[in-house]
Structures are given as structure tokens and as C-alpha cells.
Scaffold this active site. Structure first.
Site, PDB file in Angstrom:
ATOM      1  N   HIS A 248       0.899  -1.356   0.350  1.00 41.18           N
ATOM      2  CA  HIS A 248       0.083  -0.021   0.149  1.00 41.18           C
ATOM      3  C   HIS A 248       1.026   1.387   0.255  1.00 41.18           C
ATOM      4  O   HIS A 248       1.798   1.500   0.628  1.00 41.18           O
ATOM      5  CB  HIS A 248      -1.131   0.166   1.312  1.00 41.18           C
ATOM      6  CG  HIS A 248      -2.063   1.500   0.974  1.00 41.18           C
ATOM      7  ND1 HIS A 248      -2.306   2.305   1.225  1.00 41.18           N
ATOM      8  CD2 HIS A 248      -2.967   1.188   0.394  1.00 41.18           C
ATOM      9  CE1 HIS A 248      -3.605   2.999   0.738  1.00 41.18           C
ATOM     10  NE2 HIS A 248      -3.617   1.796   0.763  1.00 41.18           N
TER      11      HIS A 248
ATOM     12  N   ASP B 299      -7.891  -5.818  -0.312  1.00 40.60           N
ATOM     13  CA  ASP B 299      -8.511  -6.854  -1.335  1.00 40.60           C
ATOM     14  C   ASP B 299      -8.225  -8.130  -0.889  1.00 40.60           C
ATOM     15  O   ASP B 299      -8.165  -8.567  -1.808  1.00 40.60           O
ATOM     16  CB  ASP B 299      -8.062  -6.009  -2.300  1.00 40.60           C
ATOM     17  CG  ASP B 299      -8.141  -4.433  -3.118  1.00 40.60           C
ATOM     18  OD1 ASP B 299      -9.623  -5.097  -2.678  1.00 40.60           O
ATOM     19  OD2 ASP B 299      -7.237  -3.716  -3.058  1.00 40.60           O
TER      20      ASP B 299
HETATM   21  N1  CMC Z   1       4.076  -7.817  -4.641  1.00 42.39           N
HETATM   22  C1  CMC Z   1       5.411  -7.895  -5.044  1.00 42.39           C
HETATM   23  N2  CMC Z   1       5.959  -6.313  -5.507  1.00 42.39           N
HETATM   24  C2  CMC Z   1       5.723  -5.543  -4.398  1.00 42.39           C
HETATM   25  C3  CMC Z   1       4.223  -5.114  -4.511  1.00 42.39           C
HETATM   26  C4  CMC Z   1       3.555  -6.813  -4.469  1.00 42.39           C
HETATM   27  N3  CMC Z   1       2.337  -6.872  -4.256  1.00 42.39           N
HETATM   28  N4  CMC Z   1       3.526  -4.075  -3.671  1.00 42.39           N
HETATM   29  C5  CMC Z   1       4.617  -3.489  -3.800  1.00 42.39           C
HETATM   30  N5  CMC Z   1       5.762  -3.914  -4.334  1.00 42.39           N
HETATM   31  C6  CMC Z   1       7.207  -3.791  -4.230  1.00 42.39           C
HETATM   32  C7  CMC Z   1       8.041  -2.076  -5.390  1.00 42.39           C
HETATM   33  O1  CMC Z   1       8.043  -3.294  -6.713  1.00 42.39           O
HETATM   34  C8  CMC Z   1       8.147  -1.777  -4.740  1.00 42.39           C
HETATM   35  O2  CMC Z   1       9.932  -3.531  -4.967  1.00 42.39           O
HETATM   36  P1  CMC Z   1      11.367  -2.075  -5.069  1.00 42.39           P
HETATM   37  O3  CMC Z   1      11.601  -0.863  -4.344  1.00 42.39           O
HETATM   38  O4  CMC Z   1      12.110  -3.135  -4.721  1.00 42.39           O
HETATM   39  O5  CMC Z   1      11.258  -1.075  -6.486  1.00 42.39           O
HETATM   40  C9  CMC Z   1       8.369  -1.766  -3.285  1.00 42.39           C
HETATM   41  O6  CMC Z   1       7.545  -2.613  -3.023  1.00 42.39           O
HETATM   42  C10 CMC Z   1       7.731  -0.441  -3.297  1.00 42.39           C
HETATM   43  O7  CMC Z   1       6.527  -0.614  -4.600  1.00 42.39           O
HETATM   44  P2  CMC Z   1       6.139   1.070  -5.168  1.00 42.39           P
HETATM   45  O8  CMC Z   1       5.591   0.167  -6.432  1.00 42.39           O
HETATM   46  O9  CMC Z   1       6.703   1.544  -5.027  1.00 42.39           O
HETATM   47  O10 CMC Z   1       4.206   1.596  -4.199  1.00 42.39           O
HETATM   48  P3  CMC Z   1       3.583   2.446  -4.805  1.00 42.39           P
HETATM   49  O11 CMC Z   1       3.028   2.749  -2.932  1.00 42.39           O
HETATM   50  O12 CMC Z   1       3.860   3.249  -6.196  1.00 42.39           O
HETATM   51  O13 CMC Z   1       2.161   0.712  -5.394  1.00 42.39           O
HETATM   52  C11 CMC Z   1       0.798  -0.397  -4.409  1.00 42.39           C
HETATM   53  C12 CMC Z   1       1.391   0.346  -3.989  1.00 42.39           C
HETATM   54  C13 CMC Z   1      -0.907  -0.479  -3.475  1.00 42.39           C
HETATM   55  C14 CMC Z   1       0.105  -0.181  -6.219  1.00 42.39           C
HETATM   56  C15 CMC Z   1       1.444  -1.935  -4.793  1.00 42.39           C
HETATM   57  O14 CMC Z   1       1.790  -2.072  -3.895  1.00 42.39           O
HETATM   58  C16 CMC Z   1       0.533  -2.859  -5.257  1.00 42.39           C
HETATM   59  O15 CMC Z   1       0.560  -3.439  -6.848  1.00 42.39           O
HETATM   60  N6  CMC Z   1       0.237  -3.605  -5.245  1.00 42.39           N
HETATM   61  C17 CMC Z   1      -0.789  -5.057  -5.266  1.00 42.39           C
HETATM   62  C18 CMC Z   1      -1.818  -4.243  -6.038  1.00 42.39           C
HETATM   63  C19 CMC Z   1      -3.055  -3.986  -4.872  1.00 42.39           C
HETATM   64  O16 CMC Z   1      -2.641  -5.056  -3.888  1.00 42.39           O
HETATM   65  N7  CMC Z   1      -3.697  -3.230  -4.503  1.00 42.39           N
HETATM   66  C20 CMC Z   1      -4.320  -2.522  -4.303  1.00 42.39           C
HETATM   67  C21 CMC Z   1      -4.406  -1.574  -3.082  1.00 42.39           C
HETATM   68  S1  CMC Z   1      -5.064  -1.042  -1.562  1.00 42.39           S
HETATM   69  C22 CMC Z   1      -6.137  -0.906  -2.244  1.00 42.39           C
HETATM   70  C23 CMC Z   1      -7.234   0.789  -2.764  1.00 42.39           C
HETATM   71  O17 CMC Z   1      -6.698   1.312  -2.924  1.00 42.39           O
HETATM   72  O18 CMC Z   1      -7.566   0.447  -3.877  1.00 42.39           O
END
Ligand code: CMC
Length: 429
Positions: A306, A363
């Protein structure tokens, strides 16, 4: 504590005001930055940008705290209902008996769609995604109620808000019935909000759906837990559209589109699809975890991580318990729940997830409850949208009520080609 921040640029020092929130969050107000320095800030993905001041929802992502209008989500989920919570979010205070009754009556009076709207459902192909139908039909509503066009004035706001909150559920149920080739079921005034939705989804013209209190309660809880989440992608979109003074229904339709993506609300559908794939492949999740850690695999552990929570999402904690309770009460055994729990345990032991502070989000378990309630997977994000509606409406109202509200218009740092001449087509290389 200083209430200014000093910025040094090209040998000059600029003082910028520091703003404190009611929970002591600190922000540097940079509204004058470009005028005084010629610089703008750059914050890809808005990870450090406060786009507004708001009094609706508070999150402390480090501690895993979520409060609507100051009230902890844990208390609301135990003691309140979705509709009472919707009132709290939209109007700022818990309603008294008379206010709650008046609000519920307004929702009941506005539950039916304009009869002519039914023709629009005929135009969608049978396999149309219900999120596409939802967004299109919410937008179409403004054609049927001309009073909705233009900016909602404050006197008409209550009726517009009630109509949207009530009809989103009718549109959602109609779109499901349509996609299955089933006759649409009209709302029944005797039912409360969530029971009425289940009735419209699952009753047949010859037989009413048997409403079980534990089923109604579980779905009501899901709606309540999704009701607001401060400046997430869809709510920020609603505020962005509202800032141009577009009508409430147009703003909500935009919110639905933003919610649809798998990184946002679409994750609940993606989680179940992921768990189903793992189940069918015979993996216990270990192979999937390996793939999710590999940036080249294109896979993520859906329902994990998140932007704001660097701790367990408090909604996920509540949903996990509710999920266990519901499945026990209904005597349902779902192999996907076992896989989900195994994935969670494995991920929370794994340095990749621990070091990045990736925990289950809302989720991760919600889809398993929805499956147990008989809600088809393509409707999961629609359920999220129904739940999020009070938050979108409350954020819209905050803009409507703010006499100083300005159009949202971010800037950019241009990285494209510098000045060059137009080359006619026959002289291009
Ligand atoms: N699985 C594997 N790696 C992950 C995941 C995941 N679900 N989420 C984040 N990471 C990694 C990401 O690759 C990055 O790694 P590095 O630092 O090595 O590059 C690190 O963790 C930080 O992540 P980020 O992509 O910079 O995080 P963000 O804040 O941009 O994205 C997110 C947040 C929710 C989009 C992401 O965690 C994600 O894609 N999760 C899976 C989709 C999901 O469950 N979404 C629902 C969110 S909660 C309900 C809502 O708000 O709708």
C-alpha cells in the site's frame, strides 16, 4: 517548533510556511514557490504531495490507523452500519434518530432508476464488464435528471447525494442481472440498503431471495470498510473533476473509472484470480511468491502493499476475522482461504516483503467473503465502488462548500524536444 521551513536556492534563502494538521501531520506549504523562486516541485506519483486539506478521514500508515471523522474504523465496524457511516462521512457527525430516518427515507425514495434508463442496459453486450456499465450509467443519470446538470447547488446537494448513493446500488444490480440475461428486480422499500441490494441481485420474479442476517451483515461491513480512504487514486480523481465544477454524477463516474484498475479497486478481482490460478496449478503459493519477488516476472502479490500503510492495513485485519466467522457460520470451506493464509504467512516471513513493509491490504481477504456471499468475481470492484460512494460524495461536498476552492491544475517538468521547425511531409527523413 518552527512554523517556517527555509529553502536555499541559488544562494538565496526562502521561507515557506509549515502547516500542521489536527493529528500533527506536518506539511510545507509551497503555494508561493513558483512566484517567488521560479521553481516548482516534482513528485512523481504524488507520494509526498498533499493535494488538499480535508476533515473527512485520517490515516496513520506507520501505525495502521484509520478513522472516519475521528472515529476508529474498528469501532464503526463493530457498532455502526454502512448507511449511518455514510451519513457521518458526508455530513461530518453521527446522525440522531430523526436524521438517520430522514436520510434512509431519502435513499428509499430515490432507489428507482428513471424508467427510460432501462433501455440503456439493452445496449451493452452480455459480457460487458459491470464497471464499464456502472460508470456509463452513473454518467447517463445526469441526462435523466436535468437538475443534476451543472454544479450542484447547496440546497439540491442532499437530494443529489441521496440519489447517487441509492441508485449506484440499483445500477450495479441491474448491470449484473443484465450480464446474466436475467430479468431486473426493482428495489423494495421495505428493505434496508444492503438487504435491498442483495434482493435486487438475487431475487427472482417468482421467488424472493432468502435474506440471511449474517449475509446482510457481512456485506454491510464490506461496504462500511470501503467507505472512504482519504486521497487515494479514485477520490483524488473525484476531487480533480469536482474542482472544475462538474456535476456530482460526472465526478462519481470518473471515480469509478479510476477505481477499476488492478492497482486500486480492481485488486479485489485480481486477488481471487491469482488465488484461483495458484489453486489450479497445484502450487501452495511458494512458486507464486518467488515470481512476485522477481521484477521481470510481471507478477505482483495482489492484495499486498500500500502506498500509505507501512503496517497491517486495519481494514484487512477486520476483514480477515469477518471472513473466518462468515465461512464458519455458513459452513463454507473455501480452499482459496487456506491458500491466502498460507501466502500471507509466507510473505510476512520473507525478507523481500518485510524489508519493503508490504502487508495484506483491504483487497486480500474481501474477495473470499464476497465469494461466500455468492457475489460473482466480476462484481467485486463494483461492490468496492458502492462502498466508496459516501467517501466520494463527502470529498465532492468539501469542494462544493469551500468558497476558496480552485481548479486542480498540476504543473509538469517538460522533457520533450526543444524548439524545432515543422518539416513538410515530403521532406521528412
Ligand atoms: N508484490 C510484490 N512487490 C511489491 C508489491 C506486491 N504486491 N507491492 C509493492 N512491491 C514492491 C515494489 O516492486 C517496490 O520494490 P522496489 O523497492 O524493489 O522497487 C516496493 O515494493 C515499493 O512498492 P511501490 O511500487 O513503490 O509502491 P507504490 O506505493 O507505488 O504502490 C501499490 C502501491 C498498492 C500499487 C502496490 O503495493 C501494488 O501494486 N500492490 C498490488 C496491487 C494491490 O493490492 N492494490 C490494492 C491497493 S489497496 C486498495 C486500494 O487502494 O484500492
Amino acid at each position: 517548533m518552527s512554523n517556517t521551513a527555509n529553502l536555499e536556492l541559488e544562494g538565496k534563502t526562502y521561507s515557506l510556511p509549515v502547516v500542521s494538521g489536527s493529528e500533527n501531520e506536518k506539511a510545507i506549504a509551497i503555494g508561493s514557490l513558483r512566484d517567488t523562486t521560479g521553481y516548482i516541485t516534482l513528485d512523481d506519483g504524488y507520494g509526498n504531495t498533499g493535494s488538499c486539506s480535508s476533515k473527512i478521514t485520517f490515516i496513520d500508515g506507520e501505525k495502521g490507523i484509520l478513522r472516519y471523522r475521528g472515529i476508529p474504523i474498528e469501532e464503526l465496524s463493530e457498532k455502526s452500519s454502512f448507511i449511518e457511516t455514510a451519513y457521518l462521512l458526508i455530513y461530518g457527525e453521527l446522525p440522531d434518530h430523526a436524521q438517520l430516518r430522514a436520510f434512509s427515507d431519502l435513499l428509499t425514495q430515490n432507489a428507482n432508476l428513471h424508467e427510460d434508463m432501462k433501455h440503456h442496459f439493452e445496449g451493452f453486450p452480455p459480457n460487458a464488464h459491470p464497471m464499464a456499465i456502472l460508470s456509463a450509467m452513473i454518467n447517463a443519470s445526469s441526462c435523466f435528471y436535468p437538475g443534476l446538470m451543472g454544479r450542484a447547488n447547496k440546497e439540491r446537494f442532499d437530494i443529489h447525494a441521496a440519489r447517487l448513493l441509492s441508485q449506484v446500488r440499483t445500477i450495479a444490480a441491474f448491470s449484473y442481472r443484465k450480464s446474466r440475461g436475467l430479468p431486473t428486480m426493482y428495489p423494495k422499500p421495505v428493505y434496508k440498503y444492503t438487504a435491498n441490494f442483495l434482493h435486487m441481485m438475487f431475487s427472482e420474479p417468482y421467488q424472493d431471495y432468502q435474506l440471511k442476517p449474517e449475509v446482510v451483515k457481512a456485506l454491510d461491513l464490506i461496504f462500511l470498510l470501503h467507505a472512504d480512504h482519504e486521497q487515494n487514486c479514485s477520490t483524488a480523481t473525484v476531487r480533480m473533476v469536482a474542482s472544475s465544477q462538474a456535476n456530482l454524477f460526472a465526478c462519481a463516474a470518473a471515480g469509478v473509472c479510476a477505481l477499476w484498475g488492478p492497482l486500486h479497486g480492481g485488486a479485489n478481482q485480481a486477488v481471487i484470480e491469482m488465488l484461483q490460478d495458484i489453486h489450479e496449478s497445484g502450487d501452495d503459493g511458494s512458486r507464486f511468491i518467488q515470481a512476485a519477488k522477481d521484477k521481470n516476472s510481471g507478477q505482483k502479490l495482489m492484495g499486498f502493499g500500500h502506498r500509505v500503510y507501512k503496517n497491517y492495513d486495519p481494514r484487512a485485519k477486520i476483514i480477515k476475522v469477518a471472513c473466518d466467522n462468515l465461512l464458519n457460520t455458513l459452513h463454507v470451506s473455501d480452499p482459496l482461504l487456506d491458500i491466502a493464509k498460507h501466502l500471507e504467512e509466507a510473505a510476512l516471513r520473507d525478507d523481500y516483503f518485510v524489508s519493503r513493509k508490504l502487508y495484506p491490504n483491504v483487497d486480500f481477504y474481501s474477495g473470499i467473503i464476497m465469494r461466500a456471499l455468492g457475489i460473482p468475481v466480476e462484481m467485486f470492484t463494483v461492490i468496492f465502488a458502492i462502498g466508496r460512494m459516501p467517501g466520494w460524495i463527502a470529498n465532492f461536498k468539501e469542494i462544493l462548500d469551500d468558497p476558496k476552492s480552485r481548479i486542480y491544475r498540476p504543473r509538469q517538468v517538460y522533457q520533450g524536444p526543444t524548439l524545432r521547425p515543422y518539416v513538410s511531409i515530403d521532406q521528412r527523413p
